[in-house]
Design a protein around this motif. Structure first.
Motif, mmCIF file in Angstrom:
data_model
loop_
_atom_site.group_PDB
_atom_site.id
_atom_site.type_symbol
_atom_site.label_atom_id
_atom_site.label_comp_id
_atom_site.label_asym_id
_atom_site.label_seq_id
_atom_site.Cartn_x
_atom_site.Cartn_y
_atom_site.Cartn_z
ATOM 1 N N SER A 116 1.126 1.153 -14.420
ATOM 2 C CA SER A 116 2.529 0.874 -14.109
ATOM 3 C C SER A 116 2.739 0.771 -12.602
ATOM 4 N N ASP A 117 2.046 1.597 -11.817
ATOM 5 C CA ASP A 117 2.137 1.492 -10.358
ATOM 6 C C ASP A 117 1.624 0.138 -9.890
ATOM 7 N N ALA A 118 0.517 -0.300 -10.465
ATOM 8 C CA ALA A 118 -0.059 -1.587 -10.077
ATOM 9 C C ALA A 118 0.879 -2.737 -10.420
ATOM 10 N N GLU A 119 1.454 -2.685 -11.593
ATOM 11 C CA GLU A 119 2.352 -3.761 -12.020
ATOM 12 C C GLU A 119 3.629 -3.785 -11.189
ATOM 13 N N ALA A 120 4.091 -2.608 -10.752
ATOM 14 C CA ALA A 120 5.334 -2.540 -9.984
ATOM 15 C C ALA A 120 5.223 -3.212 -8.628
ATOM 16 N N VAL A 121 4.009 -3.297 -8.098
ATOM 17 C CA VAL A 121 3.841 -3.816 -6.749
ATOM 18 C C VAL A 121 3.408 -5.285 -6.736
ATOM 19 N N THR A 122 3.138 -5.863 -7.894
ATOM 20 C CA THR A 122 2.571 -7.219 -7.920
ATOM 21 C C THR A 122 3.520 -8.263 -7.350
ATOM 22 N N ARG A 123 4.819 -8.124 -7.622
ATOM 23 C CA ARG A 123 5.760 -9.136 -7.125
ATOM 24 C C ARG A 123 5.758 -9.184 -5.606
ATOM 25 N N ARG A 124 5.799 -8.012 -4.958
ATOM 26 C CA ARG A 124 5.780 -7.957 -3.496
ATOM 27 C C ARG A 124 4.488 -8.569 -2.949
ATOM 28 N N LEU A 125 3.371 -8.219 -3.579
ATOM 29 C CA LEU A 125 2.085 -8.684 -3.069
ATOM 30 C C LEU A 125 1.915 -10.183 -3.255
ATOM 31 N N ARG A 126 2.334 -10.700 -4.392
ATOM 32 C CA ARG A 126 2.205 -12.143 -4.631
ATOM 33 C C ARG A 126 3.068 -12.934 -3.643
ATOM 34 N N ALA A 127 4.251 -12.409 -3.366
ATOM 35 C CA ALA A 127 5.161 -13.105 -2.450
ATOM 36 C C ALA A 127 4.640 -13.107 -1.017
ATOM 37 N N ALA A 128 3.679 -12.255 -0.706
ATOM 38 C CA ALA A 128 3.136 -12.216 0.652
ATOM 39 C C ALA A 128 2.265 -13.423 0.959
ATOM 40 N N PHE A 129 1.810 -14.135 -0.069
ATOM 41 C CA PHE A 129 0.928 -15.294 0.116
ATOM 42 C C PHE A 129 1.726 -16.583 -0.038
ATOM 43 N N THR A 130 1.646 -17.434 0.961
ATOM 44 C CA THR A 130 2.251 -18.766 0.891
ATOM 45 C C THR A 130 1.143 -19.782 0.656
ATOM 46 N N LEU A 131 1.253 -20.532 -0.450
ATOM 47 C CA LEU A 131 0.255 -21.544 -0.797
ATOM 48 C C LEU A 131 0.799 -22.938 -0.501
ATOM 49 N N GLY A 132 -0.093 -23.817 -0.103
ATOM 50 C CA GLY A 132 0.276 -25.202 0.139
ATOM 51 C C GLY A 132 -0.908 -26.103 -0.145
ATOM 52 N N VAL A 165 0.839 -1.201 0.000
ATOM 53 C CA VAL A 165 0.000 0.000 0.000
ATOM 54 C C VAL A 165 0.873 1.250 0.000
ATOM 55 N N VAL A 166 1.943 1.235 0.791
ATOM 56 C CA VAL A 166 2.875 2.370 0.821
ATOM 57 C C VAL A 166 3.481 2.577 -0.562
ATOM 58 N N GLU A 167 3.895 1.491 -1.206
ATOM 59 C CA GLU A 167 4.516 1.584 -2.525
ATOM 60 C C GLU A 167 3.549 2.143 -3.569
ATOM 61 N N LEU A 168 2.273 1.875 -3.403
ATOM 62 C CA LEU A 168 1.266 2.425 -4.306
ATOM 63 C C LEU A 168 1.032 3.918 -4.079
ATOM 64 N N GLY A 169 1.524 4.437 -2.958
ATOM 65 C CA GLY A 169 1.334 5.849 -2.627
ATOM 66 C C GLY A 169 0.356 6.085 -1.509
ATOM 67 N N GLY A 170 -0.143 5.004 -0.910
ATOM 68 C CA GLY A 170 -1.127 5.125 0.160
ATOM 69 C C GLY A 170 -0.541 5.287 1.537
ATOM 70 N N GLY A 171 0.790 5.353 1.642
ATOM 71 C CA GLY A 171 1.474 5.591 2.911
ATOM 72 C C GLY A 171 2.730 6.386 2.647
ATOM 73 N N ARG A 172 3.487 6.641 3.689
ATOM 74 C CA ARG A 172 4.664 7.501 3.587
ATOM 75 C C ARG A 172 5.953 6.702 3.668
ATOM 76 N N ARG A 173 6.863 6.980 2.765
ATOM 77 C CA ARG A 173 8.227 6.475 2.912
ATOM 78 C C ARG A 173 9.008 7.342 3.892
ATOM 79 N N ASN A 174 8.674 8.630 3.929
ATOM 80 C CA ASN A 174 9.326 9.583 4.821
ATOM 81 C C ASN A 174 8.272 10.488 5.436
ATOM 82 N N PRO A 175 8.490 10.950 6.676
ATOM 83 C CA PRO A 175 7.533 11.888 7.271
ATOM 84 C C PRO A 175 7.349 13.098 6.364
ATOM 85 N N GLY A 176 6.106 13.524 6.222
ATOM 86 C CA GLY A 176 5.821 14.683 5.387
ATOM 87 C C GLY A 176 5.456 14.353 3.958
ATOM 88 N N ASP A 177 5.643 13.104 3.527
ATOM 89 C CA ASP A 177 5.253 12.725 2.173
ATOM 90 C C ASP A 177 3.744 12.884 1.981
#
Length: 462
Positions: free
Chosen positions: A407-423, A362-374
């Motif tokens: 492009s923002d959506a595609e940039a974050v897909t790898r991180r989001l997919r890796a958050a799920f562990t399937l078994g 969510v932060v990477e999409l722009g919904g949070g701050r990388r630095n205070p004041g962003d």
């Protein structure tokens, strides 16, 4: 007494009394004590810990370093109470809980913080509502708490000013990871609001502030003991953050979800039982309910009657937002221009979720701050997040991405997919409530050296 003598006492493992701590906090608040002495003071506590009574005195000194709100004009039968969370992903309980308790007759002066790191902030969520003022004049804040029963705002400069400066020095002197200092920071600000009752929500799991269940439990024990020691009825629920609490994460998306719950919908979500458990605890601790069944009845009536939603609407309008937000949410809460599903690339059962990585997405999409004041893009985030235990097939969505661009959506897909562990094995979701903590009033406050880097997350507790 000289400041250096107070530091020397703590350096040598001796305890500090209330008078000494008051002197330190006044000097920190009025800038008569330099950063070097503040850093030495914090390091002495970090290395030697604090006894229970000493930690209570520190909390009270931080509380009393500025204005302590008084609510003498309120009806004695309507207590002043609040809830606070250590923060998480999809954790919008404050937006629902505050008006829900107000609808039951309580007064909730809720001073909240912004998100930092992987966690969302209540103020950021509210600022997705056009016109909402998180920094009203004191008179407006008091009037809303008195008349509506709820106002959610940001910390004012007059509340616990010593804490802001003390934390700023701790942040650059490797003294953040100290349970006595963390607890004094949390409670000093909250108790300056003049609360009679405080219920804390301490998270446990992959998206929690604390790095291990044991560390979360130690923090919970300390908060309960010191809060009660400082004269405020305090209890703590340890709640699960091994997956997002709601099925969405992102500022405007979470406001929409809060409105849905306040309408009496979404009671099959994980969010609803956690919010209700916190609300029951608040009613019991404050004496507003005789027992758990009485608390449940009061809460059900407040929700079913529409009174909880009405309190939220009145608060929003009273702080500059639209009067008809509840009726026209889609008009005021701007949607992201790009919405795409993140699909599973193989079949399996969701075994675990790295909740922290979803929050960072969510932060990477722009919904949070990388630095205070962003600046924050309130439109973006995640929704329809699949839960632990769900079976998915290739092509089925794990979640939905709301982004400012493809492009923002595609940039974050790898991180989001890796958050799920399937078994392959079936798995049950973790329990929502891990424990309820009542205080042990004589518990010692030892040094706590955590392996996890807490520095970037301490503001989640503000």
């Amino acid at each position: 007494m000289l400041i250096q003598e107070i530091i020397r006492r703590k350096r040598d493992g001796q305890t500090l009394d209330r008078q000494m701590l008051d002197l330190m906090m006044r000097g920190i608040a009025d800038n008569s004590i330099g950063d070097a002495q503040i850093g030495a003071f914090a390091m002495a506590i970090y290395l030697n810990g604090m006894a229970h009574d000493e930690a209570v005195a520190l909390t009270e000194s931080i509380r009393d370093s500025g204005q302590v709100m008084r609510w003498d004009g309120l009806d004695r039968a309507a207590p002043v109470l609040d809830k606070h969370s250590t923060g998480g992903v999809g954790d919008l309980t404050s937006l629902v809980l505050g008006p829900w308790i107000a609808a039951c007759g309580g007064h909730v002066p809720m001073v909240s913080g912004r998100g930092l790191g992987h966690t969302g902030g209540t103020l950021d969520k509210l600022e997705s509502i056009p016109g909402y003022d998180v920094a009203p004049a004191d008179d407006s804040f008091r009037r809303l708490v008195s008349d509506v029963g709820i106002a959610i705002i940001g910390q004012t400069g007059s509340l616990a000013p010593a804490d802001k400066r003390l934390y700023g020095v701790r942040d650059v002197t490797a003294t953040v990871e100290s349970i006595p200092l963390i607890v004094a920071s949390i409670l000093g600000k909250k108790l300056a609001c003049g609360l009679g009752t405080l219920v804390m929500d301490v998270k446990v799991g992959s998206g929690a502030f604390m790095p291990t269940p044991a560390a979360s439990r130690e923090l919970a024990d300390a908060i309960a003991a010191i809060g009660c020691g400082a004269g405020t009825r305090t209890s703590v629920l340890l709640t699960d953050m091994n997956q997002p609490l709601a099925d969405c994460a992102g500022n405007a998306l979470e406001v929409s979800e809060a409105l849905r719950l306040l309408r009496g919908e979404g009671q099959d979500s994980r969010l609803y039982p956690v919010t209700k458990a916190l609300a029951v605890e608040m009613l019991l601790q404050s004496g507003m309910a005789h027992d758990a069944d009485d608390a449940q009845r009061r809460l059900d009536h407040a929700l079913d009657s529409g009174e909880a939603l009405e309190r939220f609407s009145r608060m929003v309008h009273g702080l500059g937002g639209p009067h008809d937000l509840a009726q026209r949410a889609e008009h005021y809460l701007t949607a992201a221009p790009v919405v795409i599903d993140l699909e599973a690339d193989r079949s399996g059962v969701i075994q675990t979720i790295d909740t922290r990585q979803l929050g960072l997405g969510v932060v990477e999409l722009g919904g949070g701050r990388r630095n205070p004041g962003d600046a924050i893009d309130h439109r973006v985030g995640l929704s329809r997040i699949a839960e632990i235990g769900r079976k998915v097939a290739p092509g089925q969505p794990l979640l939905r991405i709301h982004a400012a661009s493809r492009s923002d959506a595609e940039a974050v897909t790898r991180r989001l997919r890796a958050a799920f562990t399937l078994g392959d094995a079936p798995v049950e979701s973790p329990p929502l409530i891990h424990a309820t903590v009542s205080p042990n009033p004589r518990a010692p406050m030892s040094r706590d050296v955590l392996s996890h880097d807490l520095t970037s997350h301490q503001e989640d507790l503000s």
